[in-house]
Each structure stands twice: as C-alpha cells, then as structure tokens.
Design an enzyme around this catalytic site. Sequence first.
Site, PDB file in Angstrom:
ATOM      1  N   GLU A  18       0.847  -1.191   0.000  1.00 28.49           N
ATOM      2  CA  GLU A  18       0.000   0.000   0.000  1.00 28.49           C
ATOM      3  C   GLU A  18       0.887   1.248   0.000  1.00 28.49           C
ATOM      4  OE1 GLU A  18      -2.598   0.063   3.334  1.00 28.49           O
ATOM      5  OE2 GLU A  18      -3.633  -1.805   2.812  1.00 28.49           O
ATOM      6  N   LYS A  31       2.015   4.682   1.434  1.00 26.83           N
ATOM      7  CA  LYS A  31       1.953   5.340   2.750  1.00 26.83           C
ATOM      8  C   LYS A  31       1.473   6.772   2.540  1.00 26.83           C
ATOM      9  CE  LYS A  31       4.614   6.059   6.962  1.00 26.83           C
ATOM     10  NZ  LYS A  31       4.162   7.428   7.205  1.00 26.83           N
ATOM     11  N   LEU A  32       0.357   7.107   3.174  1.00 25.30           N
ATOM     12  CA  LEU A  32      -0.269   8.407   2.964  1.00 25.30           C
ATOM     13  C   LEU A  32       0.289   9.463   3.915  1.00 25.30           C
ATOM     14  CD1 LEU A  32      -3.948   7.154   2.592  1.00 25.30           C
ATOM     15  CD2 LEU A  32      -2.438   7.927   0.766  1.00 25.30           C
ATOM     16  N   ARG A  72      -3.591   9.681  10.934  1.00 25.25           N
ATOM     17  CA  ARG A  72      -4.251   8.416  11.214  1.00 25.25           C
ATOM     18  C   ARG A  72      -5.551   8.695  11.958  1.00 25.25           C
ATOM     19  NH1 ARG A  72      -1.977   3.295  12.145  1.00 25.25           N
ATOM     20  NH2 ARG A  72      -3.631   1.741  12.185  1.00 25.25           N
ATOM     21  N   GLU A  94       5.195   9.543   0.331  1.00 26.24           N
ATOM     22  CA  GLU A  94       5.768   9.265   1.636  1.00 26.24           C
ATOM     23  C   GLU A  94       6.548   7.960   1.675  1.00 26.24           C
ATOM     24  OE1 GLU A  94       5.448  10.706   5.236  1.00 26.24           O
ATOM     25  OE2 GLU A  94       5.893  12.125   3.662  1.00 26.24           O
TER      26      GLU A  94
END
Length: 997
Positions: free
Chosen positions: A312, A314-315, A319, A480
């Site tokens: 995935e 990383k945003l 959170r 990121e």
Amino acid sequence: MDSDEILPEPRVVEENLDEKYPNRPRNSSSTLPFHELYLNLFHPLSQIKKKPATTAPSRRKVGPHNKSATQLSPYELRRDVIARFISRWRKEVGNDIYPAFRLILPDKDRDRPMYGMKEKVIGKMLVKIMKINKESEDGYNLLNWKLPGQSSTRMAGDFAGRCYDVLSKRPMRTEPGDMSIEEVNEKLDKLAATSKEDEQIPILAEFYRRMNPEELMWLIRIILRQMKVGASERTMFHMWHPDAENLYTVSSSLRRVCWELYDPNIRLEAANRGITLMQCFQPQLAQFQMHSFDKMIMRMQPTEEDPVFWIEEKLDGERMQLHMAPDDTIAGGRRFAFWSRKAKEYTYLYGEGIYDDKGALTRHLKDAFVDGVQSLILDGEMVTWDPEQDAPVAFGTLKTAALAEQRNPFTTGPRPMFRVFDILYLNGEDLTKYTLRDRRNALKVIRPVHRRFEIHPYQEATTTAEIEACLRNVVAEASEGLVLKNPRSQYRLNERHDDWMKVKPEYMTEFGESLDLVVVGGYYGQGHRGGHLGSFLCGLRVDDPKSSQPMKCWSFCKVGGGFTAADYQEIRHHTDGKWMKWDPKKPPTDFIELSGGDAQNERPDMWIKPSDSVVVCVKAASVGVSDMFRMGQTLRFPRSKKLRKDKNWKSALSIQEFLDLKSNVEQEHQEKEFNIDNSRRKRVKRTVKKPLTIAGYDEKDNAQYIGPSGRIFDQLNFFIMTDASVPEKKSKGELEQLVKANGGKIYQTNTAAPNTICIAERRTVKVASLLKSANSNIVKPSWLIDCVKQNEKDAGLPDLILPFEPRHMFFIMEDRDEEININVDPFNDSYARDTHVDELKEILNQMEITQQQNNNPLDPHTLHKVESHIQTKIDSGYTAPCGWLFRGLRFFFCSQAPQASGQETSHKTQVEDAALCLARNTARFASAHIATSLKDPDVTHIIVNTNTLSREDIASLRGSLAARPGNKIPHLVSMDWAQESWKNGTLLDEERFSVSR
C-alpha cells in the site's frame, strides 16, 4: 497541521456518570494531600532512577525465600514503591484511585484538555507572580531555561528543575502545603478550561501561595505532562490491575481503567477485552524498515500455498478511526465519532451526523454504506485533497481545509478526504480476530464517495522486484513511502509488529555519505544534555565569485543525532572559548546568514565563526524544501556520521558543490530507473540510427508562426512540462519554440540551470514530483503568451517582461504569495498588463462583492481576538504598533479653565484651538478614548494647551481636580507629553510634562 491556528472549542458533552458507571467505586474518605504524591511516590521513584543499586524503600520481611533489600533490581524497587502507595490509597481513601492517576499519568488523561501552556508561558507567568525582574539572574534563568544559569549550569535543560531552583529562593511556604489531590484536580480543570493569561495567573498564584517549592516543581511537570519519574504507565497499570493495560489499549480511557478495574481479583470479561463502539482504541502501527526486502518478506511468514503480501502507498495525513452507531435522537439516525492516533477527538471538525452543518465530512456520507449497515469502526488516514490538482497536498493543511469545508461544503478548494484501509467492527461484531484478507472483503459494505470517502487501494506482490518497482513510483511522485502488509494477519491493538512494515525511499544514501558541513551554531539540550550544546546548526560555504575564497555560511540543517560522547568532547575541546551568545539585535551576518529576515528562523543559542569551528560529516534520508533555512532546502532526518578532523571550513561543502552533487545524484537515479524499466522489455536490434531529438521540435507540430521574435526572455531559463489550453491552445513544442524565438533557453529539468522558470497548467508525473518537493513556483503557460502579446502591443518600446500575477500561477511556494499579489490591485487588476473585456467584467463584479462585504462592521468578538493577539505579541517583547500607543487611556483636552459656575469648556471652544485639535486627532489614531467632560470618572490624562491658559486658569483647574470624588486623580500634562510620546513611540514619564502653577 497548522501549529498557530485558532480552533473552535470541542463539543461539551454532559454525561451522567452514575448512569454510565453504575458500579463505579466510591471513596470512604477524602483524597490524600498532594504532597503525599511526591513524598511517597514521585521522589522515591526518582531516587531509584538515579541510584538503582541502593537499598530498597521496602518494609517486607527478608526471609530464606525472599531477596534481601540490597538484592532487589531497580524494576522490583519501583514496583514496591508503587504497590505501597496503591495499598495505602485503598486503605485510607478507598477504591477510586482515578483522582490520583490523573496526576500520576497526566499524559494518559484524555478527560482533561491540553492547557495550552509550555515552558516559555509558565516562565513568564512565574516572573510576574513572584515580581522578578526579567533582567535579573533568576528572571534570566526562568525565561532562558535551556541555557546555563548565569552563575551555574545546574538544572539547565530541565525546566521544572530550573523553576525549583528559583522558587526555593523565595518560597511562600517551606513546609508541605495543605492542598488535597482532589482540590489540585479542580484547579487544574479550571486552568485547562481557559487560554486567557489574566485567568490563568490567579490559579498559578494560588498554587504558589499554598505549595512549597518541591510541590510546585512536580505540579509544573504535571502541567507539561513530562513526569520523568522512571516508571512507565505499563508498570503503573500492572500494579493497579493485571488487565488495566489491556483495557486502556482498547478504550484510551483512564477513567474506565480506574472505575471498572478497581478490584484486582475480578478479571476483565472476555467481552470487554476487544474494541468497543464509540470508544477510542490504540491502533496497530507499522514496524520500521528492515535492512533488506528479502528479510522483510520472510518476516511475514509466506508459504508455498500463499506467498502473497500486500503493498500500500503510505499516505501523508493523520491516522484516524471512524465510528458509526445507530442513534434515533440525531437526524439521519446515525451518529459518527472520529479519533486520532493520539486519542484526540475530532468529531467537532468532521461531523457527528449526516445533517451536521459543521460536519466537514459526514454531510457527504448519506449514501456511503450499503443497506443493512447499522454500526461499524473503520481505520484509515485523513488526508487533504486538492480537486484542482486532483492529488493530495501537504499534511499541515488538513485542519485548514476541514474548517473551510465546514464554512462552504461546495468549495472547489482543498478538502478533507478519508482513505479507509481496514474495518474492525461491523454490526455488533469485533473483526480484529479475522485476517486482513477477510477484513478487506468486509469493506464491500462501503460505497465510496469520490474524492471524499474512498477505500485505499493495494497491490498484491510476491517478490522484492515488485517492491522496487513500487518504490520507484513513490520517488517519481514524491510520496511518503510504502507499507507492506501480511494478508494472513490479525489486527494487533497498540502494537508494532512485522505484519505491517514501513518502507521509505532512502534514495539519498549516496548523497548523505559525503555531506561535510560546517558547524556554525549550537542549541542547548535538555535532560542529560542540559547545560551543554546538544545539537548544532550546520551551514554550507558561500564562496566569493571573484576570488573563490569562502566568505560566510548559509544555514542548511540542524543536527542533533549520531554524536557520541567522544564527539561532544572533541567539539568542546576544539571550540572551547570560541563560542559567542547570539544577539538577535546584532546577528553576525558577516559570518552566518539565517532565513526569515528579522524573524531569524532556527536562531541558535550560541554561534561560532566558521574559521574557528569544526566540520561534521552528515548523513540524511533525503533533501527537502524548507523556508526555515537560508539555503531554502534542508536535510530530512539528518544525523552525524563522524567528525572530519582532516578538514577545515575552507574544504567543507560549498553551495555550488551541493547543487552540483544534488543534480548528479538525481540524474543517476533517473538513469537507474530508466535502465531497470528497460531491462524488462524485449530487446530489439536497431537497424536505423535514432535521429537526434531537439528540445521543442516535433515533426507532427505544424507551427509556422509561433509569435513575434524578440528578446523579452533573454537570459531566462525555462522548464516546460505541459501544453497550453488557455488563452489559446499551444503544444509543448510550440511553447518551447515561442520561448526560444524570444531569447529564452529550454531545459528538460528544473535543476539543470539556476533560476529556472517551471511552466505547467495540469498535473503530470513530473509536475506531481515538483509539487511534492515544493522547491519552485510553477507558472501557467498563459504568462508566456501574455508576455509576448503585451510586447507586441508595445512595439517600439523596450522589451519588458510581465511580473507574475495570481492568475498566472499554477503553484506558489510557501510565503511567496505576497510578492505575487503586489502585482495586482485588491480586485486582481494588473498594474502592468492590458486587461481584456472578460477580465474587466470579472473585476467589476468582484468590486461590487467586496463593497457589500465591507459594509459589515467588524464584530466585537473578532476585534477582541485581534486585540488579544496584539497584546500577546507586545508582552512577548515585540514593539507595539503606533496605533496602539494610547490604548486603554482616556484623555480630556482643555483649552480654557472651568468657569466659576463649574460649567465645562464647550466642545466648540476646544475645536477652535487648532493645536489642541491636532493633538486630539493624533490621540484618537493611537487608540485613546476622548472624554467630553471633565467630570468623567475614567479620565486618566487632562491635556492642556499652556499657550491659551493663564496661571490663574491652571490654578482653578487644579482646584477642580482636587475636588473630584474618589482617589483617582488624572495626570495634568501639556500637549508636549502626547506629541513627544507619539514621536518616540512610547509613553513618556508624565512628571516631565506636568503643568505647574
């Protein structure tokens, strides 16, 4: 997030605690005195931390099966101290230890909001309470707590300890105070409920009167939520109840831990060991990156039957957990709640219901779930999404975007978007025990809402090559990083586990190996580094272009990690006696340049001449844009690798060498990416030599006339990334030809030449990468076309390039808005460019809207906030604005003495006095209140024109003042006092201008 943004107060919920906790414990006696906390808990734990090998403060009997007191480990000693305190509380007070735990574990208390008070604010308040001169030794020590004291270095870096040092010299009491734990909690609740200094100071003053210095030291640590007693919350929880830590993990509620687990013999029921709807929990976290991808994959325990792992992106957001529960009392029948990873509730920001007018997100979730979904808990990331760029933007803009969305749900600007990557609860069932793959299947209950509420995508993979390919995309998009996940894993609350692992693009490794930087400043540390320089400001050498000799250094980064004790000793040995205190009024600009002008960003405590300093080799993860350093760029996660004893500042890295090195590294990565991508393609033998490609040339483009030729772009460098659609369509090749025809140079990267102008009007991979780095403005192609057209109109005049306007900008770097906005008037009318008809219509429309808005006066609440902000700045040492000089004063201007009858001077007579009229207008401008009567009880100054009053008039006036009721006699001064105060920008002593008989 924006650090100085003013937020609305969270929604206050009145809850019936007896109803919510029917079996809550009740204390049989009042709480212990506050001093018992530090005498029997904080102080003994601190002593164990300092001297772990000493005897135990235990009263247990030593027998053949027990260890002797001197054999107990520090861990056992701490447990013994905590156990004795808890036992005493149960015996003397009762089973409700919640009041004490709020003070013992203040950072875990979510029921009390943050105080909004850090070390600097508390120091200023203590100076006022104790009436200490700021320039005195104690005043200096409080306000400059990181710096060594003027007479010693004791307590440097420990603010609470420094406070104790000052308080012990002037205590209100030497014996322990009489405040109970319950009373301290009540006062702290009041302290947290206000952010106004004039309301906080009386509360602190009462603590000062009723506590001795050591109690106050621990109180300050509680307010700062920095206890440092040597015992973790895990130990505290375990000594209270064996299930306490587990309950806190799933609830984040200290109140629940104390009230539901007051009997250690009654264990937590299985139903309460999992997450609970509408109750914040501690989420699972990703493990840090291993040394190799192969090792990371093996940690996820793949099998031959199931070798898959998930990748995935990383945003770059916050959170967030979203809870939804049925509730018939709210419109829409659903209640929402949001909590961050730190258990801070954001429901007030994102919304509690579908029809919540203040819901920046929930108002868009009416059709976001399939029929039959009653309750759920989602785990995800809240990010800021820019619809114009169709891409996420920096994390720090999230709260600003949410507040803008609250005001206007249909705004076209950035808005919050929730990316869901896990579901943990559905219709009353806890899903944490199911595998990630099963939980992902359960996400089918969500109906995504485009660019507001979406499911975060993932990619299945089995090899390291697939990780590398994704990582290359991350580098290209300046993202990121990645998160690798094991699809066979359960959800692990409050754990970092190998089932989730972060991968960040350490693509500057080669770069970091050779950054030899000059130490030019130092910052005093905290804790064990207190009183000594713990981190350093490093700079790049600025060379004289005429002689190639170094001139000074530009600030570049701040390094505090990687230094050994030997490194610190070596630096002290080499630089002893050469450090100087930084004076903000006289910065050493001949040797060091900081960013921010007068703001002096990242200002060090001490500075040193580069020629007297040392060179340190610094390693970092990457280079990023930063306006906090003079270079405009800085290192991310820098750390010292070693000291370069073989180098001096003349052989350290210069600005030009850094730029060349950066360009080479980026080029190597581009080539590496190109080679890796091509290695997967089937090689075909070329039979025809590839033709030479010229920038801006394309055989398909038929551009016979691209614009008038001239020299308007002479000596300018351009990097054109997209074509143009407005005000007319032009391909990328046509734009490049247009630039070259008018004297400009074309490059295919923004780092190939200095001061390169980047051109784009839509988001591509290259543009996205440039936006992420944020180290360059991006200009729309319309500016090029406007420049050419304007010079075509002005034929015969010298070639002039148009300044940038807001309508020309696709992206503006931070803090560069002002230099763009000054090129247009308040209605966006250009000062340098001819305006066409459509623009003129838009400008006239904007003028009408602005006029309507300006008819609304500033509301008193906003005015009060502005006044409070200015006063705070003044109290912090900023010079007061000229319009603030007479703030809070009330003047009466007098040109003749009162008549015998007591009749006041008429307003007409006062106005006829031209000099006095000018003084009155000046006073009004400087915020003074003007009284119309001498009888006004709030008059502070009577200002007279001595040229129009005789000695008898002045004597009569003084007689009238002496007869005023009360003790408040105003100053009687000449006009010179007001005029000279205005000229000097400060209130002068009235005695110098007093009107005598």
